[in-house]
Design a protein around this motif. Structure first.
Motif, PDB file in Angstrom:
ATOM      1  N   CYS A  39      -1.673   1.539   3.948  1.00 17.49           N
ATOM      2  CA  CYS A  39      -0.829   2.260   3.047  1.00 17.49           C
ATOM      3  C   CYS A  39      -0.709   3.613   3.932  1.00 17.49           C
ATOM      4  O   CYS A  39      -1.618   4.263   4.031  1.00 17.49           O
ATOM      5  N   PRO A  40       0.770   3.963   4.284  1.00 18.01           N
ATOM      6  CA  PRO A  40       0.738   5.038   5.103  1.00 18.01           C
ATOM      7  C   PRO A  40       0.512   6.501   4.156  1.00 18.01           C
ATOM      8  O   PRO A  40       0.424   7.477   4.724  1.00 18.01           O
ATOM      9  N   ARG A  41       0.473   6.147   2.960  1.00 12.58           N
ATOM     10  CA  ARG A  41       0.327   7.522   2.017  1.00 12.58           C
ATOM     11  C   ARG A  41      -1.148   7.742   1.671  1.00 12.58           C
ATOM     12  O   ARG A  41      -1.495   8.675   1.667  1.00 12.58           O
ATOM     13  N   CYS A  42      -1.872   6.250   1.019  1.00 12.12           N
ATOM     14  CA  CYS A  42      -3.194   6.809   0.561  1.00 12.12           C
ATOM     15  C   CYS A  42      -4.218   6.136   1.662  1.00 12.12           C
ATOM     16  O   CYS A  42      -5.506   6.272   1.303  1.00 12.12           O
ATOM     17  N   LEU A  46      -3.512  -2.575   2.511  1.00  8.24           N
ATOM     18  CA  LEU A  46      -2.444  -3.375   1.827  1.00  8.24           C
ATOM     19  C   LEU A  46      -2.877  -4.855   1.493  1.00  8.24           C
ATOM     20  O   LEU A  46      -3.599  -5.472   2.283  1.00  8.24           O
ATOM     21  N   PRO A  47      -2.597  -5.162   0.284  1.00  4.42           N
ATOM     22  CA  PRO A  47      -2.600  -6.722   0.012  1.00  4.42           C
ATOM     23  C   PRO A  47      -2.280  -7.712   0.687  1.00  4.42           C
ATOM     24  O   PRO A  47      -1.264  -7.518   1.714  1.00  4.42           O
ATOM     25  N   ALA A  48      -2.988  -9.006   0.950  1.00  6.11           N
ATOM     26  CA  ALA A  48      -2.524  -9.951   1.722  1.00  6.11           C
ATOM     27  C   ALA A  48      -0.918 -10.323   1.490  1.00  6.11           C
ATOM     28  O   ALA A  48      -0.496 -10.295   0.201  1.00  6.11           O
ATOM     29  N   ALA A  49      -0.285 -10.508   2.530  1.00  6.21           N
ATOM     30  CA  ALA A  49       1.000 -11.087   2.250  1.00  6.21           C
ATOM     31  C   ALA A  49       1.251 -12.486   1.447  1.00  6.21           C
ATOM     32  O   ALA A  49       0.446 -13.354   1.470  1.00  6.21           O
ATOM     33  N   ALA A  50       2.063 -12.519   0.224  1.00  5.57           N
ATOM     34  CA  ALA A  50       2.251 -13.308  -0.723  1.00  5.57           C
ATOM     35  C   ALA A  50       3.088 -14.492  -0.216  1.00  5.57           C
ATOM     36  O   ALA A  50       3.152 -15.279  -1.020  1.00  5.57           O
ATOM     37  N   GLY A  51       4.010 -14.273   0.950  1.00  7.62           N
ATOM     38  CA  GLY A  51       4.812 -15.297   0.975  1.00  7.62           C
ATOM     39  C   GLY A  51       5.897 -14.879   2.189  1.00  7.62           C
ATOM     40  O   GLY A  51       5.325 -14.051   3.035  1.00  7.62           O
ATOM     41  N   ARG A  52       7.202 -15.220   2.097  1.00  7.20           N
ATOM     42  CA  ARG A  52       8.022 -14.864   3.202  1.00  7.20           C
ATOM     43  C   ARG A  52       8.636 -13.559   2.875  1.00  7.20           C
ATOM     44  O   ARG A  52       8.230 -13.112   1.836  1.00  7.20           O
ATOM     45  N   LEU A  69       5.017  -2.255   3.055  1.00  5.73           N
ATOM     46  CA  LEU A  69       4.708  -0.916   3.474  1.00  5.73           C
ATOM     47  C   LEU A  69       3.741  -0.191   2.553  1.00  5.73           C
ATOM     48  O   LEU A  69       2.806   0.587   3.171  1.00  5.73           O
ATOM     49  N   TRP A  70       3.753  -0.481   1.441  1.00  5.17           N
ATOM     50  CA  TRP A  70       3.130   0.444   0.280  1.00  5.17           C
ATOM     51  C   TRP A  70       2.107  -0.176  -0.297  1.00  5.17           C
ATOM     52  O   TRP A  70       2.245  -1.404  -0.670  1.00  5.17           O
ATOM     53  N   GLU A 108       3.797   7.627   8.884  1.00  9.10           N
ATOM     54  CA  GLU A 108       3.022   6.957  10.049  1.00  9.10           C
ATOM     55  C   GLU A 108       2.453   5.745   9.580  1.00  9.10           C
ATOM     56  O   GLU A 108       1.453   5.722   8.628  1.00  9.10           O
ATOM     57  N   ARG A 109       2.848   4.759  10.530  1.00  9.25           N
ATOM     58  CA  ARG A 109       2.359   3.331  10.067  1.00  9.25           C
ATOM     59  C   ARG A 109       1.156   3.095  11.212  1.00  9.25           C
ATOM     60  O   ARG A 109       1.314   3.283  12.439  1.00  9.25           O
ATOM     61  N   VAL A 110      -0.031   2.733  10.801  1.00  7.60           N
ATOM     62  CA  VAL A 110      -1.128   2.408  11.638  1.00  7.60           C
ATOM     63  C   VAL A 110      -1.238   1.093  11.697  1.00  7.60           C
ATOM     64  O   VAL A 110      -1.517   0.518  10.424  1.00  7.60           O
ATOM     65  N   VAL A 111      -1.454   0.413  12.881  1.00 12.71           N
ATOM     66  CA  VAL A 111      -1.743  -0.882  12.950  1.00 12.71           C
ATOM     67  C   VAL A 111      -2.800  -1.174  13.848  1.00 12.71           C
ATOM     68  O   VAL A 111      -2.875  -0.788  14.916  1.00 12.71           O
TER      69      VAL A 111
END
Length: 137
Positions: A7-10, A14-20, A25-26, A52-55
């Protein structure tokens, strides 16, 4: 260290993707809402904020464009024709879409002589092969 985005804020994972759909982002509704309020305040000049997004790891190259209050992801350039053909051939739906597109182009007269001669010959070979395999009457 995990390969999941944060999460760029805290900075929570992030939780795993739940689907399509669009990737999260949060980490939560609380962070999403707080970030919105911070961006809204920043636009009015109350505070400064940079998202800022960190990957950690990239499976598929993506071009990111960063604006003052958001990050926009643009998809990487299309693969070369040989790679695209290999991808299409692994998907029955993609094969159907390509063949439907060719049929529509032929119906509309947009398969021009000369430029598409090889395509027309390949389509004729496909019809012959389908008949030989008794897949087409």
């Amino acid at each position: 260290m995990s390969d999941r985005p944060v999460c760029p804020r805290c900075r929570a994972e992030l939780p795993a993707a739940a689907g399509r759909g669009r990737p999260r982002l949060w980490c939560s509704q609380v962070c999403r809402r707080a970030a919105y309020e911070e961006r809204r305040a920043a636009r009015s000049g109350a505070i400064g904020l940079r998202v800022e997004r960190v990957v950690e790891r990239v499976e598929k190259p993506v071009v990111c464009v960063e604006y003052r209050d958001r990050v926009i992801e643009l998809h990487a350039p299309s693969p070369d024709p040989a790679q695209a053909a290999a991808i299409v051939l692994t998907s029955p739906r993609a094969c159907r879409d390509v063949l439907d597109g060719l049929a529509d182009a032929a119906t509309l007269g947009s398969l021009h002589r000369g430029e598409h001669d090889a395509t027309v010959r390949a389509a004729a070979r496909l019809l012959t092969a389908l008949r030989a395999a008794r897949l087409l009457a």
